[in-house]
Design a protein around this motif. Structure first.
Motif, PDB file in Angstrom:
ATOM      1  N   PRO A   3       0.821  -1.215   0.000  1.00  0.00           N
ATOM      2  CA  PRO A   3       0.000   0.000   0.000  1.00  0.00           C
ATOM      3  C   PRO A   3       0.852   1.262   0.000  1.00  0.00           C
ATOM      4  CG  PRO A   3      -0.806  -1.578   1.617  1.00  0.00           C
ATOM      5  CD  PRO A   3       0.502  -2.104   1.124  1.00  0.00           C
ATOM      6  N   GLN A   4       0.421   2.281  -0.735  1.00  0.00           N
ATOM      7  CA  GLN A   4       1.160   3.525  -0.837  1.00  0.00           C
ATOM      8  C   GLN A   4       1.285   4.206   0.530  1.00  0.00           C
ATOM      9  OE1 GLN A   4       3.540   6.246  -2.225  1.00  0.00           O
ATOM     10  NE2 GLN A   4       2.756   4.675  -3.608  1.00  0.00           N
ATOM     11  N   GLU A   5       0.243   4.068   1.364  1.00  0.00           N
ATOM     12  CA  GLU A   5       0.306   4.676   2.691  1.00  0.00           C
ATOM     13  C   GLU A   5       1.459   4.095   3.509  1.00  0.00           C
ATOM     14  OE1 GLU A   5      -2.299   3.254   1.379  1.00  0.00           O
ATOM     15  OE2 GLU A   5      -3.700   4.902   0.971  1.00  0.00           O
ATOM     16  N   TYR A   6       1.648   2.781   3.361  1.00  0.00           N
ATOM     17  CA  TYR A   6       2.739   2.118   4.089  1.00  0.00           C
ATOM     18  C   TYR A   6       4.085   2.630   3.590  1.00  0.00           C
ATOM     19  CZ  TYR A   6       5.689  -1.682   5.885  1.00  0.00           C
ATOM     20  OH  TYR A   6       6.660  -2.400   6.518  1.00  0.00           O
ATOM     21  N   ILE A   7       4.241   2.763   2.262  1.00  0.00           N
ATOM     22  CA  ILE A   7       5.508   3.225   1.689  1.00  0.00           C
ATOM     23  C   ILE A   7       5.825   4.638   2.151  1.00  0.00           C
ATOM     24  CG2 ILE A   7       6.673   3.798  -0.477  1.00  0.00           C
ATOM     25  CD1 ILE A   7       5.055   1.517  -1.781  1.00  0.00           C
ATOM     26  N   GLN A   8       4.799   5.509   2.154  1.00  0.00           N
ATOM     27  CA  GLN A   8       5.017   6.881   2.607  1.00  0.00           C
ATOM     28  C   GLN A   8       5.477   6.910   4.065  1.00  0.00           C
ATOM     29  OE1 GLN A   8       4.819   9.737   0.843  1.00  0.00           O
ATOM     30  NE2 GLN A   8       4.165   8.772  -1.068  1.00  0.00           N
ATOM     31  N   GLU A   9       4.923   6.036   4.885  1.00  0.00           N
ATOM     32  CA  GLU A   9       5.310   5.987   6.297  1.00  0.00           C
ATOM     33  C   GLU A   9       6.744   5.467   6.444  1.00  0.00           C
ATOM     34  OE1 GLU A   9       4.945   6.456  10.438  1.00  0.00           O
ATOM     35  OE2 GLU A   9       3.841   7.276   8.725  1.00  0.00           O
ATOM     36  N   VAL A  10       7.113   4.500   5.615  1.00  0.00           N
ATOM     37  CA  VAL A  10       8.496   3.995   5.639  1.00  0.00           C
ATOM     38  C   VAL A  10       9.471   5.120   5.320  1.00  0.00           C
ATOM     39  CG1 VAL A  10      10.141   2.515   4.403  1.00  0.00           C
ATOM     40  CG2 VAL A  10       7.947   1.582   5.123  1.00  0.00           C
ATOM     41  N   VAL A  11       9.172   5.892   4.285  1.00  0.00           N
ATOM     42  CA  VAL A  11      10.048   6.993   3.897  1.00  0.00           C
ATOM     43  C   VAL A  11      10.090   8.055   4.990  1.00  0.00           C
ATOM     44  CG1 VAL A  11      10.338   8.882   2.238  1.00  0.00           C
ATOM     45  CG2 VAL A  11       9.770   6.584   1.439  1.00  0.00           C
ATOM     46  N   ARG A  12       8.927   8.317   5.605  1.00  0.00           N
ATOM     47  CA  ARG A  12       8.870   9.335   6.663  1.00  0.00           C
ATOM     48  C   ARG A  12       9.755   8.952   7.840  1.00  0.00           C
ATOM     49  NH1 ARG A  12       6.640  10.684  11.264  1.00  0.00           N
ATOM     50  NH2 ARG A  12       5.622   8.660  11.544  1.00  0.00           N
ATOM     51  N   ARG A  13       9.840   7.661   8.135  1.00  0.00           N
ATOM     52  CA  ARG A  13      10.619   7.197   9.289  1.00  0.00           C
ATOM     53  C   ARG A  13      12.099   6.984   8.972  1.00  0.00           C
ATOM     54  NH1 ARG A  13       7.219   2.827  12.852  1.00  0.00           N
ATOM     55  NH2 ARG A  13       5.113   3.684  12.569  1.00  0.00           N
ATOM     56  N   ALA A 508      -2.306  13.603  -7.675  1.00  0.00           N
ATOM     57  CA  ALA A 508      -3.252  14.608  -7.196  1.00  0.00           C
ATOM     58  C   ALA A 508      -4.681  14.083  -7.247  1.00  0.00           C
ATOM     59  CB  ALA A 508      -3.116  15.883  -8.026  1.00  0.00           C
ATOM     60  N   ASP A 509      -5.040  13.377  -8.314  1.00  0.00           N
ATOM     61  CA  ASP A 509      -6.398  12.846  -8.455  1.00  0.00           C
ATOM     62  C   ASP A 509      -6.713  11.790  -7.399  1.00  0.00           C
ATOM     63  OD1 ASP A 509      -6.825  14.468 -10.624  1.00  0.00           O
ATOM     64  OD2 ASP A 509      -6.389  12.917 -12.133  1.00  0.00           O
ATOM     65  N   SER A 510      -5.697  11.016  -7.019  1.00  0.00           N
ATOM     66  CA  SER A 510      -5.933   9.927  -6.061  1.00  0.00           C
ATOM     67  C   SER A 510      -5.732  10.347  -4.616  1.00  0.00           C
ATOM     68  CB  SER A 510      -4.998   8.754  -6.379  1.00  0.00           C
ATOM     69  OG  SER A 510      -3.640   9.145  -6.218  1.00  0.00           O
ATOM     70  N   GLY A 511      -5.340  11.612  -4.420  1.00  0.00           N
ATOM     71  CA  GLY A 511      -5.120  12.086  -3.056  1.00  0.00           C
ATOM     72  C   GLY A 511      -3.810  11.610  -2.455  1.00  0.00           C
ATOM     73  N   THR A 512      -2.915  11.098  -3.292  1.00  0.00           N
ATOM     74  CA  THR A 512      -1.608  10.635  -2.828  1.00  0.00           C
ATOM     75  C   THR A 512      -0.660  11.821  -2.735  1.00  0.00           C
ATOM     76  OG1 THR A 512      -1.978   8.562  -4.004  1.00  0.00           O
ATOM     77  CG2 THR A 512       0.274   9.017  -3.310  1.00  0.00           C
ATOM     78  N   PRO A 513       0.235  11.866  -1.737  1.00  0.00           N
ATOM     79  CA  PRO A 513       1.206  12.963  -1.649  1.00  0.00           C
ATOM     80  C   PRO A 513       2.007  13.104  -2.943  1.00  0.00           C
ATOM     81  CG  PRO A 513       1.267  11.653   0.355  1.00  0.00           C
ATOM     82  CD  PRO A 513       0.365  10.932  -0.591  1.00  0.00           C
ATOM     83  N   VAL A 514       2.212  14.314  -3.382  1.00  0.00           N
ATOM     84  CA  VAL A 514       2.965  14.565  -4.611  1.00  0.00           C
ATOM     85  C   VAL A 514       4.443  14.697  -4.240  1.00  0.00           C
ATOM     86  CG1 VAL A 514       3.287  16.089  -6.583  1.00  0.00           C
ATOM     87  CG2 VAL A 514       0.992  15.680  -5.689  1.00  0.00           C
ATOM     88  N   ASN A 515       5.160  13.597  -4.310  1.00  0.00           N
ATOM     89  CA  ASN A 515       6.595  13.602  -4.020  1.00  0.00           C
ATOM     90  C   ASN A 515       7.263  12.479  -4.819  1.00  0.00           C
ATOM     91  OD1 ASN A 515       6.008  11.201  -2.576  1.00  0.00           O
ATOM     92  ND2 ASN A 515       5.744  12.345  -0.662  1.00  0.00           N
ATOM     93  N   LEU A 516       8.566  12.405  -4.711  1.00  0.00           N
ATOM     94  CA  LEU A 516       9.304  11.401  -5.487  1.00  0.00           C
ATOM     95  C   LEU A 516       8.898   9.985  -5.115  1.00  0.00           C
ATOM     96  CD1 LEU A 516      12.944  12.865  -5.566  1.00  0.00           C
ATOM     97  CD2 LEU A 516      11.172  13.017  -7.307  1.00  0.00           C
ATOM     98  N   THR A 517       8.573   9.767  -3.864  1.00  0.00           N
ATOM     99  CA  THR A 517       8.192   8.428  -3.415  1.00  0.00           C
ATOM    100  C   THR A 517       6.929   7.952  -4.111  1.00  0.00           C
ATOM    101  OG1 THR A 517       9.216   8.832  -1.265  1.00  0.00           O
ATOM    102  CG2 THR A 517       7.603   7.046  -1.395  1.00  0.00           C
ATOM    103  N   SER A 518       5.942   8.833  -4.260  1.00  0.00           N
ATOM    104  CA  SER A 518       4.689   8.471  -4.924  1.00  0.00           C
ATOM    105  C   SER A 518       4.868   8.362  -6.431  1.00  0.00           C
ATOM    106  CB  SER A 518       3.611   9.515  -4.631  1.00  0.00           C
ATOM    107  OG  SER A 518       3.430   9.689  -3.252  1.00  0.00           O
ATOM    108  N   ILE A 519       5.675   9.259  -6.988  1.00  0.00           N
ATOM    109  CA  ILE A 519       5.819   9.325  -8.433  1.00  0.00           C
ATOM    110  C   ILE A 519       6.684   8.178  -8.964  1.00  0.00           C
ATOM    111  CG2 ILE A 519       6.784  10.734 -10.316  1.00  0.00           C
ATOM    112  CD1 ILE A 519       5.993  13.194  -8.610  1.00  0.00           C
ATOM    113  N   GLY A 520       7.695   7.776  -8.182  1.00  0.00           N
ATOM    114  CA  GLY A 520       8.661   6.778  -8.633  1.00  0.00           C
ATOM    115  C   GLY A 520       8.061   5.551  -9.291  1.00  0.00           C
TER     116      GLY A 520
END
Length: 592
Positions: A3-13, A508-520
């Protein structure tokens, strides 16, 4: 998929600065951190970490991305494996699901484990073939049973399908076997073993995984060696044979040999930090990997011409490494294995303690090229030797070597030092010219590659404007709706920026953070470094609405003519280009 939410949290930590500085010595400079790039050899730091955007970019080789990209590249991992490694570092529970690539990797590693077991069993089989293979390892190479077990050495019998049947019985499919590089498919469509009637050496990575194999004939027939091709789990330019064993040694002095047979013999003789490059030549990536474990590296290549050339090349790769490098001279033998067999371990140990540094190696090679009994020979030797000393040698070392050259040639030390000062000034001027040429190729304009069918300075400006619009959306996602109202992704000239634009809008359409982690995961592999560069070039800039309007106008002005240019023949294109030039000249003339 994870899940993208999990990946974003991994990067945040996992703060990118903390992760990178495990591999790179960083120096904090204001809002950024700089260091020597771990992905290419350099003397001047061009690798920059940007804590604000949690990204990195190298202005030397163009590597860039987020913390996941960095871990993937530095450790040769797949995307999911890198995420899991970072999750483990942060103490996060690992996700349940595995993606297809991770499953493929796991299956390939299991195939290699089974193949290694098969080769070991065949070595110990009660057959004349196996007896000959055991004789090669024990009598010809002088290896003990303990060494054979420690390195997992084996034997591939003279069969076209022995390994295939063994692996199929364990549930592996034909596509998986082909992926492993252990088998090939003939012109008639039949699978066959590529390793036949050869003693086998498993290649093991630093994590203990069997990732490839090398096979050698028992006699001198050709080809003498066959090695596994590169696969999903094996990249030879990033692998050092026996590092998994050497890293357990308390010694930090590593011995870099020419081939894995040399390495195994060295370990048998008690030199447990011997390693060698996988592949035909040492790479910058292997040097970087070795520098993570070694404080000193002894180059122990063969004494023939090929070995000396390999030594020179390796010295160049180690020039910017923090590791101390010395060169081993092997008198009376072609390689370390032969020397140890002829003179014993203690004599070889004495050789190791008397190794020459790179300057001494270069001077000795230079001295052998000239007849110091002749005036011309002495003068040419002095000139060449001083060129060596003028390049990166300390003042103390220069003084010592100048005295040695004076003794060898009969020329006064004062004259040698005066000529050395002249050589150093010349070397400094050449270095500055090289630096100026390199700087001329840097900057935003130098990195913009406009397709041939786009044409004109206006297109070049539009390409730059497209990058700036992408930078604006990355730095401030609130600008996305406004930019999206005025252009389509296809309006951007550079294909990488078109792809990035679509990915940004998808986030942007999916409400995912716009950053390199999401775009990659949404773009091609080469797009992420481009985005890292865009962020790096705009680290201190935040485009205003007025800037955005200017970039949009540049794109609107260039796009119709660029699109028209792509449909014209050569003569029509020439006329269009001339008209663009006239318009530009007219716009620059003073108004009456």
């Amino acid at each position: 998929m994870i899940p993208q939410e999990y990946i974003q949290e991994v990067v945040r930590r996992n703060d990118i600065t903390e992760v990178v500085q495990q591999y790179v010595q960083l120096r904090h400079r204001g809002r950024t951190c700089t260091g020597l790039c771990p992905f290419h050899t350099e003397k001047t730091p061009s690798f920059v970490v940007y804590p604000e955007t949690q990204s990195f970019y190298c202005f030397g080789c163009g590597a860039g991305g987020d913390v996941i990209t960095f871990v993937r590249k530095i450790s040769n991992l797949g995307y999911v494996e890198a995420v899991k490694q970072l999750a483990s570092r942060a103490g996060m529970p690992l996700p349940e699901e595995e993606d297809q690539e991770t499953r493929r990797r796991s299956r390939l590693l299991e195939i290699n484990r089974c193949a290694a077991r098969y080769f070991f069993e065949q070595l110990n089989a009660p057959t004349p073939e196996a007896n000959a293979a055991r004789g090669y390892w024990k009598q010809k190479r002088g290896l003990s049973d303990a060494a054979i077990r420690r390195f997992g050495l084996g034997y591939a019998p003279d069969s076209f399908s022995g390994l295939i049947h063994y692996l199929k019985r364990r549930g592996f499919t034909e596509p998986e076997l082909e992926d492993s590089g252990l088998v090939k498919r003939s012109a008639k469509g039949n699978l066959y073993d590529i390793f036949r009637h050869r003693v086998m050496v498993p290649i093991i990575d630093v994590r203990g995984n069997i990732i490839a194999f090398g096979g050698r004939v028992l006699d001198d027939s050709k080809p003498k060696y066959i090695n596994s091709p590169e696969t999903l789990v094996y990249k030879k330019s990033r692998t050092l044979f026996a590092l998994n064993v050497a890293k357990k040694s308390p010694s930090k002095r590593y011995i870099l040999c020419e081939g894995y047979m040399d390495v195994i013999s060295m370990h048998e003789a008690g030199f447990d930090t011997a390693v060698c490059a996988c592949g035909t030549a040492l790479t910058a990536e292997q040097v970087k990997l070795l520098s993570e474990y070694a404080d000193e590296v002894v180059l122990s290549y063969d004494s023939d011409e090929a070995g000396q050339k390999a030594t020179e090349r390796s010295l160049g790769l180690f020039a910017n490494s923090p590791v101390r490098v010395t060169v081993l001279s092997i008198p009376g033998a072609k390689d370390p294995d032969e020397f140890i067999k002829k003179y014993g371990r203690d004599r070889f140990d004495a050789l190791l303690n008397g190794t020459a540094n790179p300057t001494e190696f270069a001077l000795a090679k230079c001295r052998r090229q000239f007849d110091l009994k002749s005036d011309d020979g002495r003068l040419e030797y002095i000139r060449r030797a001083l060129d060596i000393l003028a390049d990166g040698v300390s003042p103390t070392a220069r003084d010592v070597y100048a005295g040695r050259i004076a003794e060898e040639t009969g020329v006064s030390k004062t004259a040698i030092l005066n000529q050395l000062n002249t050589a150093m000034r010349t070397a400094g001027r050449k270095a500055r010219r090289r630096e100026q040429r390199a700087l001329a190729g840097e900057g935003i304009a130098a990195s913009i590659r406009v397709p041939y069918d786009k044409g004109g300075d206006a297109a070049l400006g539009a390409a730059s404007a497209g990058r700036q619009l992408v930078a604006a959306m990355l730095k401030n996602p609130d600008t996305i709706p406004y930019i999206r109202q005025h252009i389509q992704a296809e309006d951007l000239i550079l294909p990488e920026m078109q792809e990035a634009c679509r990915a940004i809008w998808q986030c942007a359409d999916s409400g995912t953070p716009v950053n390199l982690t999401s775009i990659g995961p949404l773009v091609s592999e080469g797009v992420v470094p481009q985005l890292s560069m865009v962020l790096a070039q705009n680290i201190d800039l935040t485009p205003s609405r007025r800037d955005i309007d200017m970039y949009l106008e540049r794109i609107r002005q260039a796009t119709p003519k660029s699109a028209q240019a792509g449909k014209l023949n050569d003569e029509e294109f020439r006329q269009l280009f001339n008209s663009i030039a006239k318009e530009k000249t007219a716009s620059q003339e003073p108004r009456q």
